[in-house]
Design a protein around this motif. Structure first.
Motif, PDB file in Angstrom:
ATOM      1  N   ASP A  49       0.872  -1.163   0.007  1.00 56.38           N
ATOM      2  CA  ASP A  49       0.212   0.030  -0.061  1.00 56.38           C
ATOM      3  C   ASP A  49       0.902   1.076   0.009  1.00 56.38           C
ATOM      4  O   ASP A  49       0.603   2.306  -0.726  1.00 56.38           O
ATOM      5  CB  ASP A  49      -0.903   0.120   1.000  1.00 56.38           C
ATOM      6  CG  ASP A  49      -2.277  -0.797   0.936  1.00 56.38           C
ATOM      7  OD1 ASP A  49      -2.526  -1.119  -0.230  1.00 56.38           O
ATOM      8  OD2 ASP A  49      -2.951  -1.364   2.068  1.00 56.38           O
ATOM      9  N   ARG A  53       0.668   3.969  -2.935  1.00 54.47           N
ATOM     10  CA  ARG A  53       0.136   5.454  -2.588  1.00 54.47           C
ATOM     11  C   ARG A  53       1.193   6.358  -3.102  1.00 54.47           C
ATOM     12  O   ARG A  53       0.993   7.480  -3.620  1.00 54.47           O
ATOM     13  CB  ARG A  53       0.043   5.536  -1.147  1.00 54.47           C
ATOM     14  CG  ARG A  53      -1.281   4.779  -0.726  1.00 54.47           C
ATOM     15  CD  ARG A  53      -1.307   5.147   0.937  1.00 54.47           C
ATOM     16  NE  ARG A  53      -2.485   4.226   1.210  1.00 54.47           N
ATOM     17  CZ  ARG A  53      -2.856   4.031   2.672  1.00 54.47           C
ATOM     18  NH1 ARG A  53      -2.085   4.693   3.681  1.00 54.47           N
ATOM     19  NH2 ARG A  53      -3.736   3.275   2.979  1.00 54.47           N
ATOM     20  N   PRO A  58      -4.146   3.484  -6.430  1.00 55.09           N
ATOM     21  CA  PRO A  58      -4.570   2.761  -5.098  1.00 55.09           C
ATOM     22  C   PRO A  58      -4.426   1.264  -4.662  1.00 55.09           C
ATOM     23  O   PRO A  58      -4.169   0.607  -5.583  1.00 55.09           O
ATOM     24  CB  PRO A  58      -6.220   2.807  -5.481  1.00 55.09           C
ATOM     25  CG  PRO A  58      -6.418   2.873  -6.963  1.00 55.09           C
ATOM     26  CD  PRO A  58      -5.207   3.610  -7.214  1.00 55.09           C
ATOM     27  N   PRO A  61      -7.839  -3.118  -1.441  1.00 56.70           N
ATOM     28  CA  PRO A  61      -8.597  -2.971  -0.195  1.00 56.70           C
ATOM     29  C   PRO A  61      -8.294  -3.910   0.844  1.00 56.70           C
ATOM     30  O   PRO A  61      -7.977  -5.121   0.655  1.00 56.70           O
ATOM     31  CB  PRO A  61     -10.305  -3.013  -0.675  1.00 56.70           C
ATOM     32  CG  PRO A  61      -9.899  -3.813  -1.929  1.00 56.70           C
ATOM     33  CD  PRO A  61      -8.659  -3.705  -2.438  1.00 56.70           C
ATOM     34  N   PRO A  74     -15.799   2.531  -4.413  1.00 60.39           N
ATOM     35  CA  PRO A  74     -15.963   4.168  -4.295  1.00 60.39           C
ATOM     36  C   PRO A  74     -17.097   4.527  -4.873  1.00 60.39           C
ATOM     37  O   PRO A  74     -17.900   5.627  -4.321  1.00 60.39           O
ATOM     38  CB  PRO A  74     -14.743   4.609  -4.677  1.00 60.39           C
ATOM     39  CG  PRO A  74     -14.201   3.861  -5.582  1.00 60.39           C
ATOM     40  CD  PRO A  74     -14.613   2.503  -5.238  1.00 60.39           C
ATOM     41  N   GLY A 229     -11.292   7.482   6.961  1.00 52.23           N
ATOM     42  CA  GLY A 229     -11.940   6.488   5.907  1.00 52.23           C
ATOM     43  C   GLY A 229     -13.437   6.173   5.988  1.00 52.23           C
ATOM     44  O   GLY A 229     -13.965   5.415   5.514  1.00 52.23           O
ATOM     45  N   HIS A 232     -15.739   7.086   1.998  1.00 55.00           N
ATOM     46  CA  HIS A 232     -14.948   6.498   0.809  1.00 55.00           C
ATOM     47  C   HIS A 232     -15.460   6.495  -0.538  1.00 55.00           C
ATOM     48  O   HIS A 232     -15.312   5.430  -1.168  1.00 55.00           O
ATOM     49  CB  HIS A 232     -14.596   5.041   1.233  1.00 55.00           C
ATOM     50  CG  HIS A 232     -15.657   4.461   2.076  1.00 55.00           C
ATOM     51  ND1 HIS A 232     -16.911   4.058   1.377  1.00 55.00           N
ATOM     52  CD2 HIS A 232     -15.947   4.408   3.332  1.00 55.00           C
ATOM     53  CE1 HIS A 232     -17.541   3.533   2.216  1.00 55.00           C
ATOM     54  NE2 HIS A 232     -17.219   3.719   3.396  1.00 55.00           N
ATOM     55  N   ASP A 234     -14.770   8.558  -2.856  1.00 51.33           N
ATOM     56  CA  ASP A 234     -13.611   9.254  -3.820  1.00 51.33           C
ATOM     57  C   ASP A 234     -13.129   8.394  -4.656  1.00 51.33           C
ATOM     58  O   ASP A 234     -12.497   7.296  -4.253  1.00 51.33           O
ATOM     59  CB  ASP A 234     -12.688   9.927  -3.037  1.00 51.33           C
ATOM     60  CG  ASP A 234     -11.935   9.068  -2.115  1.00 51.33           C
ATOM     61  OD1 ASP A 234     -12.353   7.904  -1.559  1.00 51.33           O
ATOM     62  OD2 ASP A 234     -10.583   9.199  -1.815  1.00 51.33           O
ATOM     63  N   ASN A 236     -10.596   6.353  -6.999  1.00 54.94           N
ATOM     64  CA  ASN A 236      -9.013   6.146  -6.900  1.00 54.94           C
ATOM     65  C   ASN A 236      -8.450   6.481  -5.628  1.00 54.94           C
ATOM     66  O   ASN A 236      -7.276   6.590  -5.390  1.00 54.94           O
ATOM     67  CB  ASN A 236      -8.257   6.699  -8.196  1.00 54.94           C
ATOM     68  CG  ASN A 236      -8.713   5.981  -9.629  1.00 54.94           C
ATOM     69  OD1 ASN A 236      -9.001   4.708  -9.628  1.00 54.94           O
ATOM     70  ND2 ASN A 236      -8.950   6.990 -10.513  1.00 54.94           N
ATOM     71  N   GLN A 237      -9.285   6.576  -4.655  1.00 59.49           N
ATOM     72  CA  GLN A 237      -8.794   7.159  -3.225  1.00 59.49           C
ATOM     73  C   GLN A 237      -8.106   8.344  -3.217  1.00 59.49           C
ATOM     74  O   GLN A 237      -7.197   8.727  -2.350  1.00 59.49           O
ATOM     75  CB  GLN A 237      -7.987   5.888  -2.700  1.00 59.49           C
ATOM     76  CG  GLN A 237      -8.565   4.676  -2.116  1.00 59.49           C
ATOM     77  CD  GLN A 237      -7.833   3.593  -1.752  1.00 59.49           C
ATOM     78  OE1 GLN A 237      -7.324   4.126  -0.703  1.00 59.49           O
ATOM     79  NE2 GLN A 237      -8.061   2.368  -2.151  1.00 59.49           N
ATOM     80  N   ARG A 240      -8.793  10.366  -0.080  1.00 61.40           N
ATOM     81  CA  ARG A 240      -8.305   9.410   1.279  1.00 61.40           C
ATOM     82  C   ARG A 240      -6.791   9.726   1.438  1.00 61.40           C
ATOM     83  O   ARG A 240      -6.214   9.618   2.137  1.00 61.40           O
ATOM     84  CB  ARG A 240      -8.813   8.132   1.133  1.00 61.40           C
ATOM     85  CG  ARG A 240     -10.347   7.995   1.889  1.00 61.40           C
ATOM     86  CD  ARG A 240     -10.792   6.674   1.385  1.00 61.40           C
ATOM     87  NE  ARG A 240     -11.287   6.468  -0.037  1.00 61.40           N
ATOM     88  CZ  ARG A 240     -11.295   5.163  -0.554  1.00 61.40           C
ATOM     89  NH1 ARG A 240     -11.554   4.160   0.413  1.00 61.40           N
ATOM     90  NH2 ARG A 240     -11.848   5.124  -1.676  1.00 61.40           N
ATOM     91  N   ASN A 241      -5.875   9.368   0.089  1.00 65.08           N
ATOM     92  CA  ASN A 241      -4.764   9.310   0.048  1.00 65.08           C
ATOM     93  C   ASN A 241      -4.069  10.885   0.639  1.00 65.08           C
ATOM     94  O   ASN A 241      -2.790  11.022   1.076  1.00 65.08           O
ATOM     95  CB  ASN A 241      -4.188   9.057  -1.118  1.00 65.08           C
ATOM     96  CG  ASN A 241      -4.237   7.478  -1.678  1.00 65.08           C
ATOM     97  OD1 ASN A 241      -4.447   6.897  -0.828  1.00 65.08           O
ATOM     98  ND2 ASN A 241      -4.226   7.115  -2.784  1.00 65.08           N
TER      99      ASN A 241
END
Length: 261
Positions: A49, A53, A58, A61, A74, A229, A232, A234, A236-237, A240-241
């Motif tokens: 991960d 990132r 992404p 999960p 998402p 989190g 969630h 969004d 392609n994260q 969150r990233n």
């Protein structure tokens, strides 16, 4: 016996130089793709991960991190330049009728007095996507999910067209105060892009909402939700990233900046 050419593999100094460069490249890649992402995350993440990132991709999960199948994805919205049909007077009129049930939270003219999003003049595609996500369960809300449940796809398009048609009641941020560095430049060493690259200013992404003039409390709460989190939806994260790297002070600063009027 002649000495090997300086550029020849037989020259020991050439071998030493090339080896030193390769070693530095490996160390730099390890620092950028592994050490920095791991050091700047509040929560434990896997090595894979961390690499994903840092590369802007992404990761896989985590098992059990999300509660249901809808939350595991998402969004079901396929974002494209042609995802929204051209709005006409009939669509805007239908949206105005549907919006009567939204006035308690979002205001009669799309300007909230309850720390909920101001929808007047908002990006049409952004409104549509969020309604779709609420209806499908990709974005969770005890209030909005029941409101979105009975809406048809056309209803959501009509609501988006109506609110996008309403005039904005925002003061241009450039005329009030200088933008924080995270807004204008981001923080590349922490894998944080400039907010203005998606949310207006330098560019405007298709489904990224305009943040100028949104309630400060709402922006702060959403950044915290992306960071922990609990939100969630969004793609392609992206959020969150970014939010995982933010401190409480930076979230407060961003919310105060965008929330000014």
């Amino acid at each position: 016996m002649t000495e090997p050419s300086v550029l020849s593999p037989g020259n020991r100094w050439t071998r030493y130089s090339v080896g030193a460069v390769l070693l530095l490249a490996v160390l730099a890649a390890a620092a950028g793709f592994i050490w920095v992402p791991l050091a700047n995350n509040d929560q434990s993440i896997s090595l894979w991960d961390a690499i994903c990132r840092a590369a802007g991709v992404p990761g896989a999960p985590r098992a059990g991190a999300l509660g249901n199948d809808a939350a595991a994805r998402p969004s079901d919205v396929i974002v494209s330049a042609s995802m929204m049909r051209p709005a006409n007077a009939e669509s805007i009129g239908r949206g105005a009728t549907l919006a009567m049930r939204c006035t308690m939270c979002h205001g009669i003219r799309g300007v909230s007095q309850a720390n909920t999003p101001n929808l007047a003049g908002q990006i049409e595609a952004a409104i549509y996507k969020q309604l779709r996500d609420y209806k499908a369960g990709h974005r969770l809300s005890a209030i909005m999910q029941p409101m979105a449940a009975p809406l048809s796809d056309q209803d959501m398009r009509d609501l988006a067209a109506y609110y996008a048609y309403l005039p904005q009641e925002r003061t241009p941020l450039s005329s009030t105060r200088a933008a924080p560095q995270l807004v204008s430049n981001g923080a590349p060493m922490r894998n944080i892009g400039a907010c203005a690259s998606c949310h207006g200013g330098m560019a405007q992404q298709n489904v990224a909402p305009v943040l100028e003039g949104e309630p400060e409390v709402y922006i702060r709460n959403q950044l915290h939700a992306f960071r922990d989190g609990s939100r969630h939806n969004d793609l392609n994260q992206q959020m969150r990233n970014m939010a995982r790297q933010l401190t409480d002070a930076e979230i407060t600063e961003l919310a105060a900046y965008y929330g000014q009027r």
